[in-house]
Motif scaffolding. Structure first.
Motif, mmCIF file in Angstrom:
data_model
loop_
_atom_site.group_PDB
_atom_site.id
_atom_site.type_symbol
_atom_site.label_atom_id
_atom_site.label_comp_id
_atom_site.label_asym_id
_atom_site.label_seq_id
_atom_site.Cartn_x
_atom_site.Cartn_y
_atom_site.Cartn_z
ATOM 1 N N ARG A 34 0.818 -1.203 0.000
ATOM 2 C CA ARG A 34 0.000 0.000 0.000
ATOM 3 C C ARG A 34 0.860 1.265 0.000
ATOM 4 N NH1 ARG A 34 -4.525 -1.863 4.546
ATOM 5 N NH2 ARG A 34 -5.814 -3.125 3.097
ATOM 6 N N ALA A 35 1.955 1.231 0.741
ATOM 7 C CA ALA A 35 2.851 2.390 0.747
ATOM 8 C C ALA A 35 3.481 2.614 -0.625
ATOM 9 C CB ALA A 35 3.932 2.193 1.802
ATOM 10 N N ALA A 36 3.854 1.515 -1.277
ATOM 11 C CA ALA A 36 4.429 1.643 -2.621
ATOM 12 C C ALA A 36 3.415 2.207 -3.599
ATOM 13 C CB ALA A 36 4.941 0.280 -3.087
ATOM 14 N N LEU A 37 2.167 1.770 -3.471
ATOM 15 C CA LEU A 37 1.121 2.305 -4.344
ATOM 16 C C LEU A 37 0.891 3.791 -4.074
ATOM 17 C CD1 LEU A 37 -1.132 1.929 -6.400
ATOM 18 C CD2 LEU A 37 -2.635 1.184 -4.528
ATOM 19 N N ALA A 38 0.902 4.182 -2.793
ATOM 20 C CA ALA A 38 0.712 5.603 -2.463
ATOM 21 C C ALA A 38 1.851 6.451 -3.034
ATOM 22 C CB ALA A 38 0.628 5.767 -0.948
ATOM 23 N N ALA A 39 3.078 5.901 -3.003
ATOM 24 C CA ALA A 39 4.205 6.647 -3.557
ATOM 25 C C ALA A 39 4.049 6.846 -5.061
ATOM 26 C CB ALA A 39 5.509 5.916 -3.236
ATOM 27 N N GLN A 40 3.601 5.814 -5.741
ATOM 28 C CA GLN A 40 3.409 5.940 -7.184
ATOM 29 C C GLN A 40 2.245 6.890 -7.511
ATOM 30 O OE1 GLN A 40 5.572 4.869 -9.295
ATOM 31 N NE2 GLN A 40 6.756 3.820 -7.700
ATOM 32 N N GLN A 41 1.214 6.833 -6.706
ATOM 33 C CA GLN A 41 0.104 7.767 -6.929
ATOM 34 C C GLN A 41 0.534 9.218 -6.668
ATOM 35 O OE1 GLN A 41 -2.851 6.087 -4.299
ATOM 36 N NE2 GLN A 41 -3.757 4.818 -5.917
ATOM 37 N N LEU A 42 1.444 9.383 -5.697
ATOM 38 C CA LEU A 42 1.967 10.733 -5.444
ATOM 39 C C LEU A 42 2.804 11.208 -6.625
ATOM 40 C CD1 LEU A 42 1.982 12.926 -3.272
ATOM 41 C CD2 LEU A 42 4.071 11.917 -2.354
ATOM 42 N N ARG A 43 3.592 10.314 -7.209
ATOM 43 C CA ARG A 43 4.343 10.672 -8.416
ATOM 44 C C ARG A 43 3.402 11.076 -9.541
ATOM 45 N NH1 ARG A 43 7.875 6.363 -10.769
ATOM 46 N NH2 ARG A 43 8.361 8.109 -12.173
ATOM 47 N N LEU A 44 2.280 10.337 -9.631
ATOM 48 C CA LEU A 44 1.297 10.688 -10.665
ATOM 49 C C LEU A 44 0.711 12.072 -10.409
ATOM 50 C CD1 LEU A 44 -0.309 9.782 -13.137
ATOM 51 C CD2 LEU A 44 -2.000 8.765 -11.559
ATOM 52 N N TYR A 65 2.305 14.492 -8.984
ATOM 53 C CA TYR A 65 3.346 15.477 -9.256
ATOM 54 C C TYR A 65 3.567 15.713 -10.743
ATOM 55 C CZ TYR A 65 4.691 15.363 -4.340
ATOM 56 O OH TYR A 65 4.700 15.465 -2.970
ATOM 57 N N THR A 66 2.944 14.925 -11.595
ATOM 58 C CA THR A 66 3.065 15.202 -13.024
ATOM 59 C C THR A 66 2.337 16.489 -13.405
ATOM 60 O OG1 THR A 66 1.126 13.809 -13.462
ATOM 61 C CG2 THR A 66 3.296 12.755 -13.602
ATOM 62 N N GLN A 67 1.531 17.023 -12.510
ATOM 63 C CA GLN A 67 0.886 18.321 -12.718
ATOM 64 C C GLN A 67 1.470 19.315 -11.719
ATOM 65 O OE1 GLN A 67 -3.353 17.793 -12.386
ATOM 66 N NE2 GLN A 67 -3.546 17.174 -14.526
ATOM 67 N N VAL A 68 2.066 20.378 -12.239
ATOM 68 C CA VAL A 68 2.646 21.427 -11.403
ATOM 69 C C VAL A 68 1.552 22.458 -11.132
ATOM 70 C CG1 VAL A 68 4.453 23.178 -11.219
ATOM 71 C CG2 VAL A 68 4.886 21.049 -12.479
ATOM 72 N N VAL A 69 1.236 22.662 -9.855
ATOM 73 C CA VAL A 69 0.141 23.559 -9.487
ATOM 74 C C VAL A 69 0.704 24.739 -8.708
ATOM 75 C CG1 VAL A 69 -1.547 21.685 -9.448
ATOM 76 C CG2 VAL A 69 -0.324 22.296 -7.355
ATOM 77 N N ALA A 70 -0.069 25.826 -8.702
ATOM 78 C CA ALA A 70 0.339 27.043 -7.992
ATOM 79 C C ALA A 70 0.135 26.868 -6.498
ATOM 80 C CB ALA A 70 -0.469 28.236 -8.495
ATOM 81 N N PRO A 71 1.146 27.155 -5.690
ATOM 82 C CA PRO A 71 0.982 27.001 -4.237
ATOM 83 C C PRO A 71 0.158 28.108 -3.602
ATOM 84 C CG PRO A 71 3.152 27.860 -4.739
ATOM 85 C CD PRO A 71 2.506 27.562 -6.046
ATOM 86 N N ASP A 72 -0.028 29.212 -4.318
ATOM 87 C CA ASP A 72 -0.792 30.343 -3.787
ATOM 88 C C ASP A 72 -1.249 31.187 -4.971
ATOM 89 O OD1 ASP A 72 -2.013 32.106 -2.112
ATOM 90 O OD2 ASP A 72 -0.206 32.737 -1.047
ATOM 91 N N ALA A 73 -2.169 32.089 -4.726
ATOM 92 C CA ALA A 73 -2.577 33.027 -5.765
ATOM 93 C C ALA A 73 -1.489 34.067 -5.959
ATOM 94 C CB ALA A 73 -3.890 33.698 -5.384
ATOM 95 N N GLY A 74 -1.348 34.541 -7.195
ATOM 96 C CA GLY A 74 -0.321 35.541 -7.450
ATOM 97 C C GLY A 74 -0.124 35.775 -8.930
ATOM 98 N N VAL A 75 1.029 36.371 -9.242
ATOM 99 C CA VAL A 75 1.383 36.724 -10.614
ATOM 100 C C VAL A 75 2.686 36.023 -10.967
ATOM 101 C CG1 VAL A 75 1.890 38.608 -12.211
ATOM 102 C CG2 VAL A 75 0.280 38.970 -10.341
ATOM 103 N N ILE A 76 2.721 35.381 -12.133
ATOM 104 C CA ILE A 76 3.931 34.714 -12.594
ATOM 105 C C ILE A 76 4.944 35.781 -12.999
ATOM 106 C CG2 ILE A 76 4.898 33.116 -14.263
ATOM 107 C CD1 ILE A 76 3.035 31.815 -12.267
#
Length: 398
Positions: free
Chosen positions: A182-192, A194-205
């Motif tokens: 289960r831990a290995a599956l959670a790690a792979q799901q976390l990698r999945l 991370y394939t999307q880079v999201v904004a940690p807060d609102a702001g201007v690039i």
């Protein structure tokens, strides 16, 4: 004979007319002399009076210094910078960047997807982890069944203590393998994830280094963002000026492009630069998430800190004359002559200037025409025209 008699009669007539002519000539001379005796001395006296009376150099109006409450301001310079700048990087290692959704200057919200990595490899790893978990669960089911039977016959002695212990240990090992899978599956799901880079807060690039097709390592910076679009003015003030600034004081900041903003002092640096002997005062500016906001990070700006108000003597600006780089005013004396006085000026409020020293409150000072006078000039003072009431309509000029 007749000719001689005619000449004699003519001569006698001329002799008779001479006393009358002499009398008329004497009368004319007497009257002329009287007129000259009467009018001559009077005309000379008038000319003398006209020559002795001085002529005013200029007609001027006067005013007196007035008390006013003027604001106290402290001027400083500094740079505009981001309140906080976030660095957004990759948390996946060895993945290819397939999509970049934002660019410099874009306004983003918290959690918005900024870039996407290829997820094919990660999806395969997730499927493998799921299969490993299923295998561990199957093995655990068999081990649990064996352990259950061993417990049932343990009291009868059908199985040795060693065999019973082996079944019970196998059950615990199978359960541990399930948790590991289960831990290995959670790690792979976390990698999945991370394939999307999201904004940690609102702001201007504010910066972008992400490029489609690039294979980047973990921790590589892809974007920089000004958090919440907040900027601050970092004003440089001397150590002597720090005592007059308080946290929460207002400051008006003016950028090089003419834009103005009003901010508040957030904090004051706890140290002073030993080289410049100046300290930083951090002024929060109102957040502006627009791409065409007038203030940009990195700008140089000047500003003024509002420190309250104080009373001062003021004069209209036209009453102060600058000569040789020094300000002067002209005092009107009792003999209608003016005296040039050197003064020290201070703050300005509209068309009035603070006079720090050089005049008193009851001193008459030349208002209109001061720029054309010299020390000791004779002037003619007239009453200044009454100022029109605020909002009163003006008469049309002919």
């Amino acid at each position: 004979m007749n000719k001689l008699m005619t000449q004699l009669n003519t001569r006698l007539a001329q002799l008779k007319q001479r006393p009358l002519a002499l009398a008329l000539l004497a009368a004319f001379a007497l009257s002329t002399g009287g007129i000259m005796l009467y009018s001559g001395p009077s005309t000379a006296a008038d000319d003398k009076d006209k020559k002795s009376a001085p002529t005013p150099a200029l007609t001027v109006t006067t005013t007196r210094p007035q008390g006013a409450s003027l604001p106290l301001r402290l001027t400083a310079n500094g740079n505009v910078a981001a309140w906080q700048e976030a660095s957004i990087g990759s948390e996946s290692n060895g993945l290819r960047l397939t999509e970049v959704r934002v660019n410099v200057g874009d306004v983003v919200k918290k959690g918005e997807v900024l870039a996407v990595f290829s997820a094919d490899t990660v999806n395969a790893d997730v499927a493998q982890a799921k299969a490993a978990l299923a295998e561990a669960q199957a093995n655990a089911a068999e081990a649990q069944a064996n352990a259950k039977r061993a417990r049932a016959v343990q009291a009868s002695g059908a199985l040795s203590e060693q065999q019973v212990t082996q079944y019970l240990t196998a059950e615990q090992t199978a359960n541990a393998r399930i948790e590991s899978a289960r831990a290995a599956l959670a790690a792979q799901q976390l990698r999945l994830k991370y394939t999307q880079v999201v904004a940690p807060d609102a702001g201007v690039i504010s910066a972008r280094s992400a490029t489609v097709g690039a294979v980047v390592g973990a921790g590589t910076e892809l974007f920089r963002m000004i958090r919440q679009g907040r900027l601050e003015w970092r004003a440089e003030v001397t150590a002597a000026e720090l005592k007059s600034i308080r946290v929460g004081s207002q400051a008006t900041v003016r950028a090089a492009n003419g834009s103005e903003l009003t901010g508040k002092v957030r904090t004051i640096a706890p140290t002073v630069d030993p080289q410049t002997r100046s300290a930083l005062v951090y002024v929060d500016l109102p957040p502006d998430l627009r791409s065409n906001a007038p203030f940009k990070a990195g700008m140089f700006a000047s500003g003024q800190f509002d420190l309250g108000a104080s009373n001062a003597l003021t004069l209209p600006q036209q009453a102060v004359v600058v000569r040789d780089g020094f300000p002067y005013v002209f005092r009107l004396n009792a003999d209608s002559r003016v005296s040039q006085l050197k003064v020290q000026t201070g703050r300005r409020l509209g068309d009035r200037i603070e006079i720090v020293s050089g005049v008193t409150g009851d001193m008459p000072v030349v208002l209109n025409g001061a720029g054309f006078l010299n020390d000791g000039d004779l002037v003619k003072a007239v009453a200044a025209p009454a100022a029109a009431a605020p909002g009163a309509p003006r008469q049309a000029q002919k």
